[in-house]
Design a protein around this motif. Structure first.
Motif, short mmCIF file in Angstrom:
data_model
loop_
_atom_site.label_atom_id
_atom_site.label_comp_id
_atom_site.label_asym_id
_atom_site.label_seq_id
_atom_site.Cartn_x
_atom_site.Cartn_y
_atom_site.Cartn_z
N PRO A 87 23.90 41.03 3.45
CA PRO A 87 24.39 39.92 2.61
C PRO A 87 25.14 38.83 3.35
O PRO A 87 25.09 37.68 2.95
CB PRO A 87 25.32 40.64 1.61
CG PRO A 87 24.93 42.06 1.65
CD PRO A 87 24.41 42.33 3.02
N TYR A 88 25.84 39.18 4.43
CA TYR A 88 26.68 38.17 5.06
C TYR A 88 26.04 37.49 6.25
O TYR A 88 26.71 36.78 7.00
CB TYR A 88 28.05 38.74 5.44
CG TYR A 88 28.01 40.07 6.16
CD1 TYR A 88 27.57 40.16 7.47
CD2 TYR A 88 28.42 41.23 5.51
CE1 TYR A 88 27.55 41.37 8.13
CE2 TYR A 88 28.40 42.44 6.15
CZ TYR A 88 27.96 42.51 7.46
OH TYR A 88 27.93 43.70 8.10
N LEU A 89 24.74 37.70 6.44
CA LEU A 89 24.03 36.93 7.46
C LEU A 89 23.12 35.93 6.75
O LEU A 89 22.38 36.30 5.82
CB LEU A 89 23.18 37.83 8.36
CG LEU A 89 23.92 38.80 9.28
CD1 LEU A 89 22.93 39.41 10.30
CD2 LEU A 89 25.06 38.12 10.01
N PRO A 90 23.16 34.66 7.16
CA PRO A 90 22.25 33.69 6.55
C PRO A 90 20.80 34.07 6.84
O PRO A 90 20.48 34.44 7.97
CB PRO A 90 22.63 32.37 7.22
CG PRO A 90 23.46 32.73 8.42
CD PRO A 90 24.04 34.07 8.18
N GLU A 91 19.96 33.99 5.82
CA GLU A 91 18.57 34.41 6.00
C GLU A 91 17.88 33.60 7.09
O GLU A 91 17.01 34.12 7.80
CB GLU A 91 17.80 34.29 4.68
CG GLU A 91 18.19 35.34 3.67
CD GLU A 91 17.14 35.49 2.59
OE1 GLU A 91 16.07 34.86 2.71
OE2 GLU A 91 17.39 36.25 1.64
N GLU A 92 18.26 32.34 7.21
CA GLU A 92 17.60 31.51 8.20
C GLU A 92 18.22 31.67 9.59
O GLU A 92 17.75 31.07 10.55
CB GLU A 92 17.67 30.04 7.79
CG GLU A 92 19.05 29.41 7.80
CD GLU A 92 19.92 29.79 6.59
OE1 GLU A 92 19.51 30.67 5.81
OE2 GLU A 92 21.01 29.24 6.43
N GLY A 93 19.22 32.52 9.71
CA GLY A 93 19.86 32.71 11.00
C GLY A 93 20.69 31.51 11.38
O GLY A 93 21.52 31.04 10.59
N ASN A 94 20.49 31.03 12.60
CA ASN A 94 21.15 29.82 13.08
C ASN A 94 22.66 29.95 13.25
O ASN A 94 23.37 28.94 13.23
CB ASN A 94 20.84 28.62 12.18
CG ASN A 94 19.37 28.28 12.19
OD1 ASN A 94 18.71 28.45 13.22
ND2 ASN A 94 18.85 27.83 11.05
N LEU A 95 23.16 31.14 13.37
CA LEU A 95 24.58 31.27 13.70
C LEU A 95 24.76 30.92 15.17
O LEU A 95 23.84 31.10 15.98
CB LEU A 95 25.05 32.71 13.45
CG LEU A 95 25.21 33.11 11.99
CD1 LEU A 95 25.50 34.61 11.88
CD2 LEU A 95 26.31 32.31 11.31
N PRO A 96 25.95 30.41 15.51
CA PRO A 96 26.17 30.06 16.92
C PRO A 96 26.08 31.29 17.83
O PRO A 96 26.41 32.41 17.41
CB PRO A 96 27.58 29.46 16.92
CG PRO A 96 28.19 29.88 15.63
CD PRO A 96 27.09 30.11 14.66
N GLN A 97 25.65 31.04 19.06
CA GLN A 97 25.39 32.18 19.95
C GLN A 97 26.64 32.94 20.36
O GLN A 97 26.54 34.08 20.81
CB GLN A 97 24.62 31.71 21.18
CG GLN A 97 23.15 31.45 20.89
CD GLN A 97 22.34 31.24 22.15
OE1 GLN A 97 22.65 31.77 23.21
NE2 GLN A 97 21.28 30.46 22.03
N HIS A 98 27.81 32.31 20.20
CA HIS A 98 29.01 33.08 20.56
C HIS A 98 29.27 34.22 19.57
O HIS A 98 30.09 35.10 19.83
CB HIS A 98 30.24 32.15 20.67
CG HIS A 98 30.77 31.66 19.36
ND1 HIS A 98 31.55 32.42 18.53
CD2 HIS A 98 30.64 30.46 18.74
CE1 HIS A 98 31.87 31.72 17.46
NE2 HIS A 98 31.34 30.53 17.56
N TYR A 150 17.40 36.51 9.15
CA TYR A 150 18.79 36.80 9.52
C TYR A 150 19.07 36.50 10.99
O TYR A 150 19.99 37.06 11.59
CB TYR A 150 19.13 38.27 9.25
CG TYR A 150 19.00 38.73 7.83
CD1 TYR A 150 19.66 38.07 6.79
CD2 TYR A 150 18.22 39.84 7.50
CE1 TYR A 150 19.55 38.50 5.48
CE2 TYR A 150 18.09 40.29 6.20
CZ TYR A 150 18.75 39.61 5.19
OH TYR A 150 18.64 40.06 3.89
N GLY A 151 18.24 35.67 11.62
CA GLY A 151 18.48 35.36 13.02
C GLY A 151 17.87 36.37 13.97
O GLY A 151 18.24 36.41 15.15
N TYR A 152 16.96 37.19 13.45
CA TYR A 152 16.30 38.20 14.27
C TYR A 152 14.79 38.09 14.14
O TYR A 152 14.27 37.70 13.08
CB TYR A 152 16.70 39.62 13.83
CG TYR A 152 18.12 40.00 14.18
CD1 TYR A 152 18.40 40.67 15.37
CD2 TYR A 152 19.16 39.71 13.33
CE1 TYR A 152 19.70 41.04 15.70
CE2 TYR A 152 20.47 40.06 13.64
CZ TYR A 152 20.73 40.73 14.83
OH TYR A 152 22.01 41.09 15.15
#
Lengths: 313, 354
Positions: B127-138, B105-107
């Protein structure tokens, strides 16, 4: 808080100057380790509650005063009436339900006169004597001394805790600390400021500082008089014990409009009176207890006689 | 698979007993959150992007966690690699001082507890965080609270506070109707708040393109008790859904670190709300601290006076009781998970993938 007294709950403590308490924003003060919130209700009456919302222990002083004069906690909106501390509203409940008597914040009795707001822990405490007029000058300082240490410094060397414009305190007393009319009273000889002969070589002093202290609260009257016994400055000084050994000192003062002599007139240039917020620790450490040596015994004697008298009554 | 201590019937009854009315009220009023330190849990110690070759330091209940990457893989140790004078290691790491660690989840998640019990199945479902993370840092940020983590979470789960503390961001208490429902199991508590015709959140009105004066709101707070991590999921109509992951890592008993993720990828790229809403946490967290910071010392010791409560406090009260039941169970040596925290909770929080 003063170490001993007749009944601490019946004492009235000057926890604010009148102008500090408004209906715009509640303020936080201490009475010993007890935080207290003060504000004015819709009628302009000063109110005091424990500064702790009974819901989630948040300080009520971080909330706001509503248009109806009640205080609203800023956390969840619980709203209290000032006189009794009763809970009157939980806005999100969307109902007009009444709350059981248990639902209340701790309230204090409040008396206001002479420009001071005084509170008592005992809601049924006898109202203190009314002081007619408020002295026009005023201020508040937080001093890093305990209540008794502040008073002892005031007795032993006032220059460590107060400053009076144009006046230099000498070590020479006109009257040692004595009991007079149920108060602790002393008078210290003073010089005018500026280049002067050293105090030990002065045959006559031009002024004096009288200190008269209420033994239980430490509230003191300070009067500067000249050699002709003319009052030049009058101060009411109210030290209240606060958290972590800090003493909150509120004061009000009036400078006589007619002050004979150049140096007496100098008292009117700038602030004639101030409490020193920073205490000179090096000087304080080596300050020999002199006047204060007998202060506690005198104080306790007055309190014991009061207690005996009230019990006999 | 998870190794657990054999539980006794007494341990089985702890939660059931705690929920009995008399015991419930007693537990609610015996709330000393600073005394609770739950073990055997995954803590989201750092955003993945923050962990690189150079070690960064985190803590859980003052226990040091140094995080870095070896060949791109996150590792966690109780010793800094440059620490040449290592003291004796704790029971929370393996022979080399390494903690169980995983990344999702990006952690970077570290396990605090018995390393033998670490299992990915105890990782909370988000549920609403992608398991692989990679959301933009903003969409990511870090804020801290000068208060103990359970008080921070108790603050969160009672959303009536938001109407007063955060009115300038999320709207005030003006609405036609408010319904609060609370669900729980032994490892989670979920609060659902439904508001009818609530005044529109100012941030949505100013930056989110919402023109109406009122909106229908369904807010869900789901707390994973052991991990001190919360899902804050809000559905706003009109308006965009808010998808916040709100972990409260107890770095010490009285200080909390919040490495949050506000996933606004559901918001149109042309909508300023997508970029501004994640930054609202900086303001909102200061507003929370304004109350929780002075509140926290007042919960450090047992208090004779009972807190007063309203019907709106059901979630907070249950949270107190559930935390104490878990602590009591752990005090009896039972560190097992009775309920699955990693099972997809989309249905529970009402998340439909949009």
């Amino acid at each position: 808080m003063a170490e001993t007294n007749t009944n601490p709950q019946t004492l009235w403590w000057a926890v604010a100057r009148s102008e500090e308490v408004t209906n715009a924003k509640p303020i936080n003060v201490d009475l010993g380790d007890q935080p207290v919130v003060l504000w004015r209700d819709a009628d302009g009456v000063a109110r005091a509650l424990e500064d702790r919302c009974p819901h989630r222990r948040a300080p009520l002083s971080l909330g706001c005063v509503l248009g109806n004069g009640m205080i609203q906690c800023g956390y969840h909106g619980w709203t209290y009436e000032g006189e009794t501390g009763h809970l009157k509203d939980i806005p999100n409940l969307k109902s007009t339900q009444k709350f059981p008597p248990l639902y209340r914040a701790k309230s204090y009795a409040v008396a206001e006169s002479g420009g001071f707001v005084r509170i008592s822990e005992n809601p049924a405490a006898t109202q203190p004597a009314v002081i007619a007029a408020a002295l026009p000058l005023s201020g508040t300082e937080q001093v890093s001394l305990t209540h008794s240490e502040f008073l002892n410094a005031l007795y032993d060397d006032p220059a460590l805790v107060i400053a009076i414009r144009g006046v230099r305190f000498t070590p020479y007393l006109a009257t040692e600390l004595i009991e007079a009319n149920g108060r602790l009273v002393m008078e210290r000889n003073c010089q005018w400021a500026g280049p002067r002969w050293p105090a030990p070589f002065i045959p006559e002093f031009p002024a004096s500082l009288l200190i008269s202290t209420e033994p239980e609260t430490g509230e003191s009257k300070l009067i500067v008089r000249d050699a002709d016994f003319k009052e030049l400055l009058r101060v009411i000084l109210a030290p209240v014990p606060g958290s972590r050994g800090v003493t909150q000192v509120r004061w009000r003062a009036k400078l006589a409009s007619h002050r004979p002599g150049i140096m007496a007139k100098v008292m009117g240039t700038g602030a004639p009176f101030e409490i020193l917020s920073a205490v000179d620790g090096a000087a304080l450490r080596v300050l020999r207890p002199s006047v204060s040596v007998h202060a506690e015994a005198l104080r306790q004697g007055i309190i014991d006689r009061r207690t005996a008298s009230s019990q006999a009554a | 698979m998870l190794e657990t201590v054999q539980t006794t019937s007494h341990d089985d009854d702890i939660l059931a007993n705690a929920m009995k009315p008399a015991n419930f009220q007693k537990a609610v009023n015996n709330w000393v959150p600073h005394d609770i330190a739950l073990k055997d849990a995954w803590f989201p110690l750092a955003h993945s992007f923050a962990v690189e070759a150079k070690p960064v330091r985190r803590s859980v209940y003052s226990q040091p966690f140094y995080l870095w990457r070896e060949n791109g893989v996150a590792v966690a140790s109780e010793f800094h690699p440059n620490d040449s004078e290592r003291s004796s290691k704790s029971i929370y790491s393996d022979a080399s001082g390494r903690y169980p660690v995983l990344e999702r989840y990006g952690y970077v998640w570290g396990w605090y507890g018995n390393p033998a019990n670490a299992d990915p199945v105890h990782l909370p479902s988000i549920p609403y965080l992608p398991e692989e993370g990679n959301l933009p840092q903003h969409m990511l940020g870090t804020v801290r609270f000068d208060c103990c983590a359970p008080l921070s979470l108790e603050n969160l789960i009672d959303l009536t506070h938001a109407d007063f503390l955060h009115a300038d961001v999320v709207g005030d208490e003006k609405m036609d109707k408010e319904v609060v429902e609370v669900f729980h199991d032994s490892e989670t508590i979920t609060m659902v708040r439904s508001c009818t015709n609530k005044s529109v959140a100012p941030i949505m009105k100013r930056f989110g393109g919402v023109k109406d004066d009122v909106q229908q709101v369904r807010q869900v707070i789901r707390i994973y008790l052991r991990s001190h991590a919360a899902i804050a999921y809000g559905r706003f109509s009109p308006g965009d859904n808010v998808q916040l992951f709100h972990p409260c890592v107890p770095e010490t008993r009285d200080r909390t670190r919040l490495d949050y993720t506000m996933n606004t990828s559901n918001v149109k790229k042309s909508n300023p709300f997508r970029y501004l809403m994640p930054k609202a946490s900086y303001k909102v967290s200061r507003q929370d601290s304004y109350m929780t910071s002075p509140q926290s010392p007042r919960y450090m010791n047992p208090e004779k006076r009972k807190d007063l409560h309203s019907p709106l406090d059901e979630a907070g009260q249950k949270y107190r009781v559930l935390m104490q039941a878990l602590a009591e169970r752990q005090a009896h040596g039972d560190f097992s998970y009775r309920d699955n925290v990693s099972a997809d909770c989309s249905d529970i929080i009402g998340y439909d993938g949009k």
